[in-house]
Design a protein around this motif. Structure first.
Motif, mmCIF file in Angstrom:
data_model
loop_
_atom_site.group_PDB
_atom_site.id
_atom_site.type_symbol
_atom_site.label_atom_id
_atom_site.label_comp_id
_atom_site.label_asym_id
_atom_site.label_seq_id
_atom_site.Cartn_x
_atom_site.Cartn_y
_atom_site.Cartn_z
ATOM 1 N N LYS A 195 0.823 -1.219 0.000
ATOM 2 C CA LYS A 195 0.000 0.000 0.000
ATOM 3 C C LYS A 195 0.850 1.259 0.000
ATOM 4 O O LYS A 195 0.398 2.344 -0.362
ATOM 5 C CB LYS A 195 -0.908 0.026 1.240
ATOM 6 N N LYS A 219 3.429 3.936 -3.857
ATOM 7 C CA LYS A 219 2.480 4.847 -4.500
ATOM 8 C C LYS A 219 2.617 4.909 -6.015
ATOM 9 O O LYS A 219 1.737 5.410 -6.702
ATOM 10 C CB LYS A 219 2.631 6.268 -3.930
ATOM 11 N N ARG A 249 0.388 0.570 -9.365
ATOM 12 C CA ARG A 249 -1.062 0.410 -9.279
ATOM 13 C C ARG A 249 -1.401 -1.053 -9.564
ATOM 14 O O ARG A 249 -1.164 -1.539 -10.678
ATOM 15 C CB ARG A 249 -1.755 1.324 -10.288
ATOM 16 N N CYS A 252 -3.681 -3.735 -10.670
ATOM 17 C CA CYS A 252 -4.915 -3.719 -11.469
ATOM 18 C C CYS A 252 -5.602 -5.070 -11.551
ATOM 19 O O CYS A 252 -6.636 -5.185 -12.218
ATOM 20 C CB CYS A 252 -4.597 -3.247 -12.889
ATOM 21 N N LYS A 259 -10.277 -9.290 -4.573
ATOM 22 C CA LYS A 259 -10.927 -8.006 -4.842
ATOM 23 C C LYS A 259 -11.779 -7.588 -3.649
ATOM 24 O O LYS A 259 -11.699 -6.459 -3.182
ATOM 25 C CB LYS A 259 -11.778 -8.089 -6.107
ATOM 26 N N PHE A 270 -9.450 -4.844 -2.284
ATOM 27 C CA PHE A 270 -9.607 -3.797 -3.303
ATOM 28 C C PHE A 270 -11.064 -3.402 -3.528
ATOM 29 O O PHE A 270 -11.407 -2.885 -4.590
ATOM 30 C CB PHE A 270 -8.990 -4.269 -4.636
ATOM 31 N N ASP A 322 -12.801 -1.027 -2.593
ATOM 32 C CA ASP A 322 -13.065 0.383 -2.897
ATOM 33 C C ASP A 322 -12.081 0.929 -3.934
ATOM 34 O O ASP A 322 -11.845 2.124 -4.026
ATOM 35 C CB ASP A 322 -13.025 1.229 -1.613
ATOM 36 N N ASP A 323 -11.485 0.035 -4.705
ATOM 37 C CA ASP A 323 -10.480 0.439 -5.690
ATOM 38 C C ASP A 323 -10.923 -0.009 -7.082
ATOM 39 O O ASP A 323 -10.845 -1.181 -7.430
ATOM 40 C CB ASP A 323 -9.134 -0.202 -5.320
ATOM 41 N N ASP A 324 -11.382 0.955 -7.888
ATOM 42 C CA ASP A 324 -11.904 0.628 -9.221
ATOM 43 C C ASP A 324 -10.815 0.166 -10.193
ATOM 44 O O ASP A 324 -11.126 -0.367 -11.253
ATOM 45 C CB ASP A 324 -12.623 1.846 -9.822
ATOM 46 N N SER A 325 -9.558 0.399 -9.837
ATOM 47 C CA SER A 325 -8.475 -0.019 -10.738
ATOM 48 C C SER A 325 -8.315 -1.535 -10.765
ATOM 49 O O SER A 325 -7.798 -2.094 -11.728
ATOM 50 C CB SER A 325 -7.137 0.568 -10.288
#
Ligand SMILES: *Cc1c(COP(=O)(O)O)cnc(C)c1O
Length: 224
Positions: free
Chosen positions: A139, A142, A145, A147, A177, A181, A183-186
């Motif tokens: 995390k 930075k 990403r 995916c 997911k 993840f 709350d992570d649209d990526s």
């Protein structure tokens, strides 16, 4: 032939699934043919080969690195790679983060999960993957990403076995997911399926297939 093959493959792809044209070991001319046929997404598995091709081809190509990546080679692709499919260690992620930061970029990555029966030293086992994500250091990276996930099925004619493995991979994808993840649209890609098994992979929730032989023909490993 490349254009015809490409369109044949494209006509069998489900809506929402993206085609990575795997061009490793094929000359730039073959990639140009696919490019002229509309393909903009190419996959390579050797760093130097990808770097050389990138320099010779149009800039609107999306380059995906699909092979095993050594940490000391990340720097060569960091300026332009759009997705690294087979990230299989935290050490590699740290290096991608470092090189991406140097380029002022965020590099998209998929985590490779080992689901096949075959022995290989590549990919996280499902347990290792959970452990790595649980520990949380990722995390802080930075400029990386995450995916989604990437996997390969066992190389076998047994379609039931392949389907079982892809279903298993899809289950792991959903679980990861939801757990890390949500709350992570990526996080939305599941890269699975090659020339021999992409139809099965599509039935099992693949969002990205990596097809080489069916588009470009057999690879000549003696050349390039
Ligand atoms: C070479 C390769 C492919 C493409 O395989 P084909 O059988 O030629 O479609 C897909 N994924 C990975 C990781 C590869 O190395």
């Amino acid at each position: 032939m490349v254009k015809e093959n490409l369109h044949k493959v494209l006509s069998t792809i489900k809506p929402g699934v993206r085609l990575v044209a795997v061009s490793k070991f094929h000359p730039v001319e073959a990639l140009k043919e696919a490019y002229d046929g509309g393909q903009r997404l190419f996959g390579e598995s050797h760093v130097q080969e990808m770097v050389e091709k990138e320099a010779q081809l149009p800039k609107d190509i999306e380059w995906h690195f699909i092979g095993h990546l050594q940490t000391n080679k990340v720097k060569y692709m960091a300026p332009f790679v759009s997705l690294i499919h087979a990230v299989d260690s935290l050490k590699l992620m740290r290096e991608i983060d470092k090189q991406a930061a140097r380029c002022g970029r965020v590099i998209n990555c998929l985590l490779q999960v080992h689901i096949a029966k075959e022995e290989t030293k590549f990919g996280f086992s499902p347990e290792e993957l959970n452990q790595m994500l649980e520990e949380g250091e990722w995390k802080e990276l930075k400029n990386v990403r995450i995916c989604g996930l990437m996997c390969m099925a066992t190389n076998t004619d047994d379609e039931c076995q392949v389907e079982k493995e892809f279903m298993y991979a899809h289950g792991i994808y959903e679980e990861i997911k939801n757990r890390y993840f949500h709350d992570d649209d990526s996080f939305k890609e599941l890269s699975m399926g090659m020339s021999g098994d992409y139809m099965i992979a599509q039935r099992c929730g693949s969002t990205m297939i990596r097809v080489g032989t069916m588009i470009f023909g057999e690879r000549d490993y003696a050349k390039v």
